[in-house]
Scaffold this active site. Structure first.
Site, PDB file in Angstrom:
ATOM      1  N   GLU A 226       0.803  -1.233   0.000  1.00  0.00           N
ATOM      2  CA  GLU A 226       0.000   0.000   0.000  1.00  0.00           C
ATOM      3  C   GLU A 226       0.837   1.285   0.000  1.00  0.00           C
ATOM      4  O   GLU A 226       0.540   2.218   0.752  1.00  0.00           O
ATOM      5  CB  GLU A 226      -0.925   0.012   1.230  1.00  0.00           C
TER       6      GLU A 226
HETATM    7  C1  TNX Z   1      -4.584  -3.925   4.799  1.00  0.00           C
HETATM    8  S1  TNX Z   1      -2.988  -6.183   3.995  1.00  0.00           S
HETATM    9  C2  TNX Z   1      -3.286  -3.746   5.240  1.00  0.00           C
HETATM   10  C3  TNX Z   1      -3.045  -3.346   6.635  1.00  0.00           C
HETATM   11  C4  TNX Z   1      -4.315  -3.087   7.395  1.00  0.00           C
HETATM   12  C5  TNX Z   1      -5.346  -4.125   7.021  1.00  0.00           C
HETATM   13  C6  TNX Z   1      -6.614  -3.998   7.792  1.00  0.00           C
HETATM   14  C7  TNX Z   1      -1.909  -5.238   3.997  1.00  0.00           C
HETATM   15  C8  TNX Z   1      -0.714  -5.752   3.425  1.00  0.00           C
HETATM   16  N1  TNX Z   1      -2.157  -4.022   4.500  1.00  0.00           N
HETATM   17  O1  TNX Z   1      -2.211  -2.219   6.676  1.00  0.00           O
HETATM   18  O2  TNX Z   1      -4.043  -3.130   8.745  1.00  0.00           O
HETATM   19  O3  TNX Z   1      -5.620  -4.030   5.653  1.00  0.00           O
HETATM   20  O4  TNX Z   1      -7.471  -5.050   7.525  1.00  0.00           O
END
Ligand code: TNX
Length: 537
Positions: A351
Site C-alpha cells: 500500500e
Molecule cells: C490492509 S494487507 C493492510 C493493513 C491493514 C489491514 C486492515 C496489507 C498488506 N495491509 O495495513 O491493517 O488491511 O485489515
C-alpha cells in the site's frame, strides 16, 4: 407417600443412569479421536494406555526442549507429575519414549510416528520438530477429566503424520495496538498447539514503532509512544525481542520480523524528520497526537510529522533520494538481523499509495540487496512483484492475484494469505463486536473451505510455501480481543497448512472442532462460539 413408593424403583433407575453417565468413558478407538490438524494416518488397536505412573524417556540433548516441556504440559493438564529420565529403567512402567534419530525418510523433517500400546508410548521423528508435533498430538489425546481411579487413559494404535506445507503461520500486528511480551508469548503458545511453525510480527506502522533500534533510539522512544486511539503504545527492547525469539524457538516457531517500508512509516517520520518525503500526505481527517498547531503538518522538507493515532493507510513515505534514508534502512535491518536467527526479513512493501512508482521499485530493489547482504531472504507483501525480484524473494499474497502471479512468474515463492479467507481481523458476521469487513465477513467455514494449491489459478503447488493468517490490530485492544478473532478460525487454518487437501472436509472437520470447544476452554481461550459448529459441552 403411596405415590412416592410407586415411583421409587423409577427413581433408583434414574439415579443409576445418572451415575453411569458420570463415569468417564475409557477411550479405546484411536480413530475416533478429534485431532486438529487431522493426521495423515491413524490406526487403532482397541485398547488403552494408562498415563498414571508414566515417566518420560528422552536423550540428554533434548531433555529440556522436549522432555521437560512434555512433563510440564502433562502436569498442567492432569496434575500427574511424570519423571523425565535419560537412561532407560530396567523395569519400565509406562514409559513415554521420545526418540529423535534419522530413520524413516518418508516422515521428512517435521513428521513423526506416535505409537501407543498398553505398555508404553513412543514418539519417533527424524528431527526434534517432528517429536514436538508428536507431543502436541499426544496432548490432544489426553482426556480433560480423570476417571474414577484418578487415571487418564489414552486409546492405543499408531499415528503417522507429516505436514503438507512447510510454511504454517500467523501474523500479529503489534504496531496499531501494542501487545506485551506476555501476550505475544501466549499467542505463540496457542499457535504452537496446532503445529504452526511461523510467527510473523508486524513491528512497525504509521501508528507505532515497536522495536528498539540502538543506532536510531527515537524510533522506539518517540515513535513507539502511542497507538490507534491515542493510548500509551510501547515497544520491545532488543532483550525482550530475543526473549520472544527464544520462546518461539523452543516451540519450533520461527519469528519473522517485519519493518514496513517505504510506506506505513509515519512513526519513523515523526521520530526523525530527515526521513520524511514531501510526498507524505498526512491525513487531514484523523486522530493526531502532537502539538495541535502542527496538526498533521511536517509535510515540509525534513520536518518530523506528528505521531498518528488514526486508521488511514498508505499515506506516508520515506524520502527516496537521500543517503540518510538508506543508512536508516541498513542500520535497522542490520540490528534486527543480528538478533533474528531465522533466515527471513519482511520489508512490508504494501500500500505505498503516495510513493512514486519508480521510487517504489528502486526502494524494493535496494531493500532486497540490503537484506541479502545481511545473509537473509527478503519477504514482502505481493506488491513487491513490481520490482526486480527473483527466486531470492518471497511474496505474500493478500489481495491481487495479478501481483501474486507476477511474483511467481519472476521465480519468487508465494505465501498464501488471501484476505477473503484468512484475514483474521475480518468480522465473522455483521454482529461481531470487533473487526473490519472490507475484505469479507469470514465465518469459521469460510476460513476453512479453501486450498492454497488452487487458490490462485496459474500459481502451482511447487511455487507455494504455505499459508499464513494475519491478525491486523486496528480494532484490537487486549488479549481477549485477539482470542475472539483467532479462535476458532485459527485451528482450521493450521489444518489447511498441515493436512492433505483431499483428506479435508468441512462437514467432518466441524465435528472435530466442536469437540475442541472444551479443550479451548481448558486452555482459557475466549473463543467465538460460532453457530456453524456443533459444540460439545
Ligand atoms: C490492509 S494487507 C493492510 C493493513 C491493514 C489491514 C486492515 C496489507 C498488506 N495491509 O495495513 O491493517 O488491511 O485489515
Amino acid at each position: 407417600m403411596k405415590i412416592f413408593a410407586r415411583m421409587l424403583p423409577l427413581l433408583v433407575v434414574i439415579t443409576m443412569l445418572g451415575m453411569q453417565s458420570c463415569k468417564t468413558e475409557q477411550p479405546t478407538d484411536l480413530t475416533k479421536e478429534s485431532l486438529i490438524p487431522k493426521p495423515v494416518s491413524v490406526t487403532a488397536t482397541g485398547e488403552s494406555f494408562s498415563l498414571k505412573g508414566a515417566n518420560i524417556l528422552v536423550g540428554e540433548a533434548l531433555k529440556d526442549i522436549l522432555g521437560n516441556y512434555l512433563a510440564a504440559e502433562l502436569s498442567t493438564a492432569t496434575g500427574l507429575n511424570p519423571a523425565v529420565i535419560t537412561t532407560p529403567e530396567t523395569e519400565p512402567s509406562g514409559t513415554i519414549n521420545l526418540v529423535v534419530e534419522e530413520g524413516d525418510a518418508s516422515l521428512g523433517t517435521e513428521g513423526y510416528e506416535l505409537t501407543i500400546t498398553t505398555e508404553g508410548i513412543t514418539i519417533s521423528a527424524n528431527q526434534p520438530a517432528g517429536a514436538f508435533y508428536g507431543i502436541q498430538t499426544l496432548l490432544q489425546l489426553i482426556p480433560l477429566k480423570a476417571d474414577e481411579s484418578g487415571d487418564y487413559k489414552i486409546a492405543t494404535g499408531t499415528i503417522r503424520d507429516y505436514p503438507t506445507w512447510s510454511w504454517r503461520g500467523s501474523m500479529l500486528d503489534v504496531a496499531r495496538h501494542f501487545f506485551s511480551v506476555e501476550d505475544v508469548k501466549r499467542y505463540i503458545d496457542l499457535i504452537s498447539r496446532y503445529k504452526m511453525n511461523i510467527m510473523h510480527l508486524h513491528l512497525t506502522d504509521d501508528q507505532g514503532w515497536r522495536i528498539e533500534i540502538k543506532s536510531w533510539p527515537n524510533l522506539a522512544l518517540h515513535g513507539g509512544a502511542t497507538q490507534v486511539g491515542g493510548g500509551k503504545g510501547g515497544y520491545y527492547t532488543q532483550e525482550q525481542y530475543k526473549e520472544l525469539v527464544a520462546y518461539a524457538g523452543a516451540r519450533f516457531i520461527t519469528i519473522i520480523p517485519e519493518i514496513d517500508l517505504p510506506s506505513h512509516i509515519n512513526a519513523a517520520l515523526a521520530s526523525y524528520g530527515e526521513l520524511n518525503s514531501p510526498d507524505t500526505k498526512f491525513p487531514k481527517e484523523g486522530n493526531y497526537v502532537g502539538p495541535l498547531e502542527t496538526k498533521g503538518i511536517g509535510e515540509g522538507k525534513d520536518k518530523p510529522t506528528d505521531l498518528y493515532a488514526g486508521r488511514e493507510v498508505g499515506w506516508s513515505t520515506l524520502s527516496f533520494s537521500k543517503p540518510t534514508t538508506m543508512k536508516f534502512v541498513s542500520d535497522v535491518i542490520r540490528e534486527l538481523a543480528e538478533i533474528t536467527p531465522g533466515p527471513y526479513f519482511h520489508v512490508g512493501g504494501d500500500e505505498a499509495h503516495v510513493t512514486k512508482k519508480e521510487d517504489y521499485i528502486e526502494f524494493i530493489n535496494q531493500f532486497n540487496g540490503i537484506v541479502k547482504a545481511n545473509g537473509m531472504k527478503m519477504i514482502g507483501w505481493e506488491e513487491i512483484a513490481q520490482a526486480n525480484i527473483d527466486s531470492n524473494a518471497i511474496a505474500q499474497h493478500w489481495a491481487s492475484e495479478d501481483h501474486a502471479k507476477e511474483a511467481a512468474a519472476k521465480g519468487a515463492k508465494i505465501i498464501m494469505s488471501p484476505s477473503k479467507r484468512v484475514y483474521l481481523d475480518m468480522k465473522y458476521d455483521s454482529l461481531s463486536r470487533i473487526g473490519y469487513n472490507w475484505a469479507a465477513y469470514i465465518e469459521v467455514d469460510d476460513a476453512y473451505n479453501w486450498d492454497p494449491a488452487t487458490r490462485v489459478p496459474g500459481i502451482n503447488k511447487d511455487q507455494i510455501l504455505g499459508v499464513e493468517a494475519p491478525l491486523w490490530g486496528e480494532t484490537l485492544q487486549n488479549m481477549t480481543d485477539i482470542e475472539y478473532l483467532l479462535f476458532p478460525r485459527l485451528p482450521g487454518i493450521a489444518e489447511i497448512g498441515w493436512t492433505p487437501a483431499a483428506d479435508r472436509s468441512w462437514d467432518e472437520y466441524k465435528v472435530r472442532l466442536g469437540h475442541h470447544g472444551p479443550r479451548m476452554k481448558a486452555l482459557g481461550i475466549d473463543f467465538y462460539p460460532s453457530a456453524k459448529v456443533p459444540w460439545v459441552e
